[in-house]
Each structure stands twice: as C-alpha cells, then as structure tokens.
Enzyme design. Structure first.
Site, PDB file in Angstrom:
ATOM      1  N   LYS A 202      47.638  20.401  24.104  1.00  0.00           N
ATOM      2  CA  LYS A 202      48.998  19.951  24.464  1.00  0.00           C
ATOM      3  C   LYS A 202      49.433  20.656  25.756  1.00  0.00           C
ATOM      4  O   LYS A 202      49.198  21.864  25.912  1.00  0.00           O
ATOM      5  CB  LYS A 202      49.950  20.322  23.330  1.00  0.00           C
ATOM      6  N   SER A 206      54.849  19.609  27.312  1.00  0.00           N
ATOM      7  CA  SER A 206      55.037  18.969  25.993  1.00  0.00           C
ATOM      8  C   SER A 206      55.379  19.992  24.933  1.00  0.00           C
ATOM      9  O   SER A 206      56.191  19.738  24.039  1.00  0.00           O
ATOM     10  CB  SER A 206      53.756  18.288  25.533  1.00  0.00           C
ATOM     11  N   LYS A 210      58.759  19.909  22.820  1.00  0.00           N
ATOM     12  CA  LYS A 210      58.769  19.765  21.353  1.00  0.00           C
ATOM     13  C   LYS A 210      59.477  20.940  20.688  1.00  0.00           C
ATOM     14  O   LYS A 210      60.240  20.759  19.730  1.00  0.00           O
ATOM     15  CB  LYS A 210      57.321  19.661  20.840  1.00  0.00           C
ATOM     16  N   ARG A 213      63.170  20.442  21.194  1.00  0.00           N
ATOM     17  CA  ARG A 213      63.671  19.337  20.368  1.00  0.00           C
ATOM     18  C   ARG A 213      63.842  19.786  18.923  1.00  0.00           C
ATOM     19  O   ARG A 213      64.770  19.395  18.233  1.00  0.00           O
ATOM     20  CB  ARG A 213      62.681  18.177  20.486  1.00  0.00           C
ATOM     21  N   GLU A 296      44.983  19.800  14.767  1.00  0.00           N
ATOM     22  CA  GLU A 296      45.223  18.478  14.180  1.00  0.00           C
ATOM     23  C   GLU A 296      44.016  17.592  14.485  1.00  0.00           C
ATOM     24  O   GLU A 296      43.627  17.455  15.652  1.00  0.00           O
ATOM     25  CB  GLU A 296      46.490  17.848  14.774  1.00  0.00           C
ATOM     26  N   ALA A 308      46.160   1.737  18.515  1.00  0.00           N
ATOM     27  CA  ALA A 308      47.099   2.872  18.660  1.00  0.00           C
ATOM     28  C   ALA A 308      47.376   3.175  20.140  1.00  0.00           C
ATOM     29  O   ALA A 308      48.505   3.506  20.503  1.00  0.00           O
ATOM     30  CB  ALA A 308      46.549   4.107  17.956  1.00  0.00           C
ATOM     31  N   GLU A 311      49.812   0.576  21.342  1.00  0.00           N
ATOM     32  CA  GLU A 311      51.127   0.778  20.720  1.00  0.00           C
ATOM     33  C   GLU A 311      51.818   2.013  21.286  1.00  0.00           C
ATOM     34  O   GLU A 311      53.023   2.022  21.506  1.00  0.00           O
ATOM     35  CB  GLU A 311      50.925   0.886  19.204  1.00  0.00           C
TER      36      GLU A 311
HETATM   37  P1  0O2 Z   1      51.237  12.401  20.984  1.00  0.00           P
HETATM   38  O1  0O2 Z   1      51.784  12.043  22.330  1.00  0.00           O
HETATM   39  O2  0O2 Z   1      50.070  11.506  20.578  1.00  0.00           O
HETATM   40  O3  0O2 Z   1      50.933  13.836  20.776  1.00  0.00           O
HETATM   41  P2  0O2 Z   1      54.131  16.124  14.249  1.00  0.00           P
HETATM   42  O4  0O2 Z   1      54.618  15.542  15.549  1.00  0.00           O
HETATM   43  O5  0O2 Z   1      52.621  16.037  14.117  1.00  0.00           O
HETATM   44  O6  0O2 Z   1      54.548  17.502  13.972  1.00  0.00           O
HETATM   45  P3  0O2 Z   1      54.679  13.814  12.647  1.00  0.00           P
HETATM   46  O7  0O2 Z   1      55.183  12.877  13.733  1.00  0.00           O
HETATM   47  O8  0O2 Z   1      55.282  13.678  11.304  1.00  0.00           O
HETATM   48  O9  0O2 Z   1      54.831  15.321  13.091  1.00  0.00           O
HETATM   49  O10 0O2 Z   1      53.130  13.702  12.514  1.00  0.00           O
HETATM   50  P4  0O2 Z   1      52.233  12.437  12.388  1.00  0.00           P
HETATM   51  O11 0O2 Z   1      52.947  11.268  11.803  1.00  0.00           O
HETATM   52  O12 0O2 Z   1      51.008  12.932  11.706  1.00  0.00           O
HETATM   53  O13 0O2 Z   1      51.937  12.088  13.904  1.00  0.00           O
HETATM   54  C1  0O2 Z   1      51.205  12.946  14.682  1.00  0.00           C
HETATM   55  C2  0O2 Z   1      50.502  12.197  15.790  1.00  0.00           C
HETATM   56  O14 0O2 Z   1      49.887  11.009  15.275  1.00  0.00           O
HETATM   57  C3  0O2 Z   1      51.405  11.673  16.872  1.00  0.00           C
HETATM   58  O15 0O2 Z   1      51.604  12.684  17.770  1.00  0.00           O
HETATM   59  C4  0O2 Z   1      50.566  10.554  17.454  1.00  0.00           C
HETATM   60  O16 0O2 Z   1      49.491  11.044  18.226  1.00  0.00           O
HETATM   61  C5  0O2 Z   1      49.968   9.970  16.206  1.00  0.00           C
HETATM   62  N1  0O2 Z   1      50.858   8.929  15.653  1.00  0.00           N
HETATM   63  C6  0O2 Z   1      51.641   9.020  14.559  1.00  0.00           C
HETATM   64  N2  0O2 Z   1      52.307   7.886  14.363  1.00  0.00           N
HETATM   65  C7  0O2 Z   1      51.935   7.027  15.337  1.00  0.00           C
HETATM   66  C8  0O2 Z   1      52.275   5.675  15.659  1.00  0.00           C
HETATM   67  O17 0O2 Z   1      53.078   5.013  14.986  1.00  0.00           O
HETATM   68  N3  0O2 Z   1      51.681   5.127  16.748  1.00  0.00           N
HETATM   69  C9  0O2 Z   1      50.798   5.814  17.529  1.00  0.00           C
HETATM   70  N4  0O2 Z   1      50.271   5.187  18.564  1.00  0.00           N
HETATM   71  N5  0O2 Z   1      50.465   7.105  17.258  1.00  0.00           N
HETATM   72  C10 0O2 Z   1      51.014   7.698  16.187  1.00  0.00           C
HETATM   73  P5  0O2 Z   1      52.885  12.674  18.701  1.00  0.00           P
HETATM   74  O18 0O2 Z   1      53.221  14.083  18.934  1.00  0.00           O
HETATM   75  O19 0O2 Z   1      53.957  11.819  18.085  1.00  0.00           O
HETATM   76  O20 0O2 Z   1      52.441  11.993  20.002  1.00  0.00           O
END
Ligand code: 0O2
Length: 355
Positions: A202, A206, A210, A213, A296, A308, A311
């Site tokens: 990360k 970011s 985070k 936030r 993760e 994904a 999306e």
């Molecule tokens: P980025 O930019 O990919 O890092 P957390 O943020 O892990 O503490 P959360 O959101 O409850 O908490 O965790 P979750 O649902 O396991 O999601 C973690 C990551 O999974 C996300 O990281 C995304 O990478 C992916 N993800 C989860 N939901 C979606 C979705 O609906 N669409 C897509 N494309 N990716 C998803 P970040 O930090 O949100 O984003």
C-alpha cells in the site's frame, strides 16, 4: 535632536548644563525627583540620557534611580549622576543600581559634553550588542527546534521504511509459500492451482488516507495494529475449487495464523463481487528476531479478476454517467462469470475423468 533630561534643584546648575549641551541635544529640565519621574513617565525611552543630581529636596536622586531600576528604564536610558563630591561608597552604590557614569562639579563644558556623548554612544553600543545576543539566542532556539523536528521526521521515516521493509518481506514469504505449493502440484498432478500472483505494498498516501478516514493516529505502531492490507497479494486461479484447495493448504501451514476469512465466492457482495479473502499473520525471519506481519491474500479466478478490475475502475471514476445501468450490467456479468467458472470447472473434471 536627541532628548536629554537634566535634573538638579539648583537653577544655576540647570542653566549651566543647558548652555553646555543645548547645541547638541533637546533638553528637558526638572528641579526635583518628582518632576523627574513625571517627565520620565512621559518620555520614557525617547530620552537619550538623564543627568541627575543626588541631593535634592522632596524626592532625591537615589529615589529616582531606584524607581528607574525597578521599572527597568535604567537599562534603556543611561543615567549620569551630577555630583558635587567624591564619595566612593555613594558612587559604588550608584553603579550597583545601574548608573552609567558621574559628572563632577564644577562643570567643565568640554568634559560634560564628552562624558554625555561617550555615555550615550557606549550605552547604544551595549544595547545593540544585547539586542544582537537576544536575536542570536532566538535564531539558535529556532534552529534547535528545526533540528529536533528534522530528527523526529528522520526517526519516523526510518521506522516507517523499516515497517515497509517488513511488509515487503511478508509479501515475499507468502509468495514463496504459494509458489512452492504450485510447484509441487505441477510436479505431482501436472497442473497449476494458480495462474499468477500479483502483489502490492500500500502506498504511503493510501495508508495515510485510510488511517485518517478511520480516525487512527498515523504512527508506525498504529499502522501495524490497525491496518490489515498494507501487504496485499492477489492469487489468480483457473478454477473455483483451486481457490479453496490452495487457500486451505496455505492456512494449514503450522506457522500461519488465520485472522479473518471472508468468502465472497459463496456469499457474493450485492454488486456481484466474488473472491476469497484471507487476512493472515505470517512470520518473517529477521537478523535478530522472528516477527509476525499481517497480510491480505485475495484469491479469485481469472474471470472474477477481470470483472473486479473493471468494477474497481467504475468505483473510482466520478465522471461516469448511467452508473445504475452499468452496475446492473456488471451484476449480470458477475453472475454469468460464476456460471462460466463452474462450467469450465466441470469440463476440466470431465477431462480428468476421461484421462
Ligand atoms: P484497494 O484499492 O483494492 O486496496 P478493509 O478495507 O480490508 O479493511 P473491507 O472493505 O471490509 O475492509 O474488506 P474487504 O471487503 O475484504 O475488501 C478488501 C479489498 O477487497 C478491497 O480493498 C478491494 O481490493 C477488494 N474488494 C472488496 N470489495 C470489492 C468490490 O466490491 N469490488 C472490487 N473491485 N474490489 C473489492 P480496498 O481497500 O477497498 O481497495
């Protein structure tokens, strides 16, 4: 013209001094201590010097000196005592109270002029020097403060860089373990459970965003404690059952601690997102210690990954119109992808059985 105050109860003395100094200075006169103090109150630091007799009726010169000392004015305006006699004890006392010099009677014009001028010049030099010392002290204090801030920043940067190094090591650790499993499968069963692995650390921006936030302080300890996705890996598999097999084999390794498992394949998100997420504590082996780091790991099929990525783009594009329609289309695609993934898996099973 510089302004000086002459304080003497004898009119003759005042007249004499006025005559001697009038060409160089603007002169204020007082004939006793009370008058002197009231003029000092009026002019304060606008006076360049005070010529002060000691023995006067009502309030004497000593009282004036004591009041000037207690108000601090004696440090800003030099006092020359006009004295009729030489009394070492009295002079010492005056010097201790802050008097700058003495002018002895009878007055000699050139001596008076030189004494006054020298005292004023010396006093100004002394004041400027003191001011310089104060300025330099302030500059030093500021520089010291800057150095301390820089030290702190450096220390924080060093700690932060170390943390990033540890997360990078954790990514390498997980990647190696998964590659070992892939290699073994390839050797034993002539197939690979995953197609590719993507990893990312990360970015500081970011991380900062985070933490802010979520209302956490942005410190190394807090990042370590509160973020689970600084080190992230995405494992792209060909078939859904490979995802579960690989994830199970990975978390069964005896030094991997599973913190959280989110199965968005059997429980997809409302938008259609499917993936298996593991948050694990992974040991890394450093020169003097073994440390557990949070990582993760997301597992998904090639098709789910394709979906994904598209999306994700939509999520971060603020200028996309018709998002409702696009979301519906994406959901339909996600469902078709699921169907397709399982159909492909079925075909693979058939091929395996035929073999
Ligand atoms: P980025 O930019 O990919 O890092 P957390 O943020 O892990 O503490 P959360 O959101 O409850 O908490 O965790 P979750 O649902 O396991 O999601 C973690 C990551 O999974 C996300 O990281 C995304 O990478 C992916 N993800 C989860 N939901 C979606 C979705 O609906 N669409 C897509 N494309 N990716 C998803 P970040 O930090 O949100 O984003």
């Amino acid at each position: 013209m510089q302004k000086i105050l002459v304080v003497d109860d004898a009119e003759l003395n005042r007249e004499l001094l006025w005559e001697m100094l009038k060409d160089e200075y603007e002169i204020e006169m007082a004939e006793n201590g009370d008058e002197a103090l009231s003029l000092l109150g009026r002019y304060g630091c606008d006076l360049t010097a005070v010529l002060l007799d000691l023995q006067m009726p009502k309030k004497d010169g000593f009282s004036v000196i004591i009041e000037m000392k207690s108000s601090g004015l004696i440090k800003k305006v030099p006092v020359l005592v006009i004295s009729g006699e030489y009394d070492v004890e009295v002079e010492n006392q005056c010097f201790q109270l802050g008097v700058s010099d003495f002018i002895h009677k009878p007055f000699v014009g050139s001596i008076v002029k030189n004494r006054v001028k020298n005292t004023i010049d010396l006093f100004e030099c002394k004041n400027q020097l003191e001011l310089k010392v104060i300025e330099q002290e302030e500059t030093l204090r500021e520089q010291d403060q800057i150095i301390r801030i820089q030290e702190e920043k450096l220390r924080e940067a060093k700690e932060f860089n170390r943390l990033m190094m540890e997360y990078r090591s954790a990514i390498m650790e997980v990647e190696t373990r998964l590659k070992v499993l892939n290699g073994e499968f390839s050797q034993e069963y002539n197939r690979n459970p995953f197609e590719s692995i993507k990893s990312r650390l990360k970015s500081p921006a970011s991380i900062y965003e985070k933490m802010g936030r979520r209302g956490f302080p942005v410190t190394v300890e807090s990042i370590r404690e509160n973020l689970t996705d600084v080190a992230g890996l995405r494992v792209i598999c060909s078939f859904p059952d490979d995802i579960y097999r690989l994830a199970d084999l990975f978390i069964r390794q005896d030094d991997i601690i599973l913190i959280r498992r989110k199965d968005y394949i059997s429980n997809p998100k409302p938008n259609g997102y499917r993936s298996l997420h593991l948050i694990v504590d992974v040991p890394i082996f450093l020169s003097h210690e073994k440390k557990y780091m949070k990582v993760e790991v997301q597992f998904r099929t090639i098709a789910m990954d394709f979906w994904a990525s598209l999306e994700h783009k939509l999520k971060y594009k603020k200028d996309v119109d018709n998002t409702d329609e696009i979301e519906k289309l994406l959901k339909t695609c996600a469902d078709s992808i699921e169907e397709l993934d399982y159909q492909m898996q079925e075909i693979r099973n058939k091929i395996d059985r035929e073999k």
